[in-house]
Design an enzyme around this catalytic site. Structure first.
Site, short mmCIF file in Angstrom:
data_model
loop_
_atom_site.label_atom_id
_atom_site.label_comp_id
_atom_site.label_asym_id
_atom_site.label_seq_id
_atom_site.Cartn_x
_atom_site.Cartn_y
_atom_site.Cartn_z
NE ARG A 61 -3.25 -0.01 2.95
CZ ARG A 61 -2.99 0.61 4.10
NH1 ARG A 61 -2.15 0.10 4.97
NH2 ARG A 61 -3.59 1.75 4.39
CE LYS A 124 2.18 -5.40 6.22
NZ LYS A 124 1.82 -4.06 5.76
NE ARG A 258 3.51 7.81 12.47
CZ ARG A 258 4.13 8.85 13.00
NH1 ARG A 258 5.09 8.68 13.86
NH2 ARG A 258 3.76 10.08 12.67
C1 BTN Z 1 0.87 -3.93 2.30
O1 BTN Z 1 0.87 -4.38 3.43
O2 BTN Z 1 1.32 -2.79 2.05
C2 BTN Z 1 0.30 -4.76 1.19
C3 BTN Z 1 1.24 -5.82 0.70
C4 BTN Z 1 0.65 -6.67 -0.41
C5 BTN Z 1 1.65 -7.64 -0.99
C6 BTN Z 1 1.02 -8.58 -1.97
S1 BTN Z 1 2.11 -9.87 -2.48
C7 BTN Z 1 0.98 -10.35 -3.70
C8 BTN Z 1 0.45 -9.08 -4.33
N1 BTN Z 1 1.35 -8.62 -5.35
C9 BTN Z 1 1.91 -7.45 -5.03
O3 BTN Z 1 2.73 -6.83 -5.74
N2 BTN Z 1 1.46 -7.03 -3.85
C10 BTN Z 1 0.51 -7.97 -3.28
#
Ligand code: BTN
Length: 259
Positions: A61, A124, A258
């Site tokens: 994100r 996380k 946060r």
């Molecule tokens: C986050 O926490 O910011 C979201 C992370 C999301 C990662 C997943 S891995 C599969 C899919 N492909 C990506 O490029 N991103 C999501």
């Protein structure tokens, strides 16, 4: 040697009708989000799962990157086509399905950091990125990207070593990615089906939220809200009690939280 997922084993464990039944597997790809978008635009069926052993530019994100080494973790994107009025259930169903899968397939209990990070011991373990393509008000498709750290040694990545964890780190041993993946797809379909029928698994999601009762600061672009995270509403918005006693409603989306 990079470990490859045993797709036959995943299929054996699948109990779903459609989620994960059309499974596209890549040894490497830029991001499963992009691969899934192409599949969706070519008419891939609802519930198509696009999976990669490795992403060369996995994304998170807010323009962040998602560390995606080969053969260790799960990187997948589901192509979903909910009616627009149910779109928001995806950010409730997805973290809940991950938490339930971690419990079922690895015996690991986890919490959810609002809106949809899955955490263990405050670190996380999984992240979710939902990208929606609309045609006017209608949903063309929602791409539900999920990254779950499974057999990943987070210590090898200094930039996230303090804030991230993996199933391996928590259990002290490797876990089966196949069992986790099947459990995740099973839980996702079960929870999504309930939600489509109007029975959104709101309470199950809420009860796992570690954010409630804590002092938080939510940043949404230029707007900053600070106070006690008091509750969530039925839409999944976070209700923050400001110090002056008033209540702010913060929508999930491009928000950084946060504690
Ligand atoms: C986050 O926490 O910011 C979201 C992370 C999301 C990662 C997943 S891995 C599969 C899919 N492909 C990506 O490029 N991103 C999501």
């Amino acid at each position: 040697m990079v470990a490859r997922l045993n797709l036959a084993l995943v299929e054996q464990r699948l109990k779903t009708l459609y989620v994960g039944r059309n499974l596209r597997y890549y040894a490497t790809t830029v991001s499963t989000q992009d691969a899934a978008r192409e599949e969706a635009e070519r008419g891939a069926p609802d519930g198509t799962a696009v999976l990669a052993e490795e992403q060369t530019a996995g994304r998170g994100r807010l323009g962040r990157s998602w560390v995606s080494p080969a053969g260790k973790n799960l990187y997948l994107t589901l192509v979903m086509r909910p009616p627009a009025r149910r779109l928001r259930v995806l950010s409730i169903v997805s973290p809940l399905a991950i938490a339930e899968a971690l419990e079922e397939a690895a015996g690991l209990s986890s919490r959810i950091k609002w809106p949809n990070d899955v955490v263990v011991g405050g670190r996380k373990i999984a992240g979710i990125l939902i990208e929606t393509d609309l045609a006017g008000d209608a949903v063309k498709h929602a791409l539900v990207g999920m990254g779950l750290n499974v057999n990943f040694d987070v210590e090898t990545q200094p930039e996230i070593a303090d804030i991230a964890t993996s199933v391996q780190r928590e259990l002290g041993r490797d876990a089966s990615r196949e069992e986790l993946l099947a459990a995740l797809l099973n839980a996702f379909e079960a929870r999504y089906a309930e939600a489509l029928e109007g029975d959104v698994p709101f309470r199950a999601w809420r009860s796992r939220l570690e954010t409630l009762g804590r002092r938080v600061q939510a940043t949404l672009g230029d707007r900053v809200e600070e106070g006690i995270a008091e509750d969530v509403d039925a839409e999944g918005n976070l209700l923050i009690r400001r110090d002056d006693g008033s209540l702010a409603t913060v929508e999930a989306g491009d928000v950084t939280l946060r504690a």
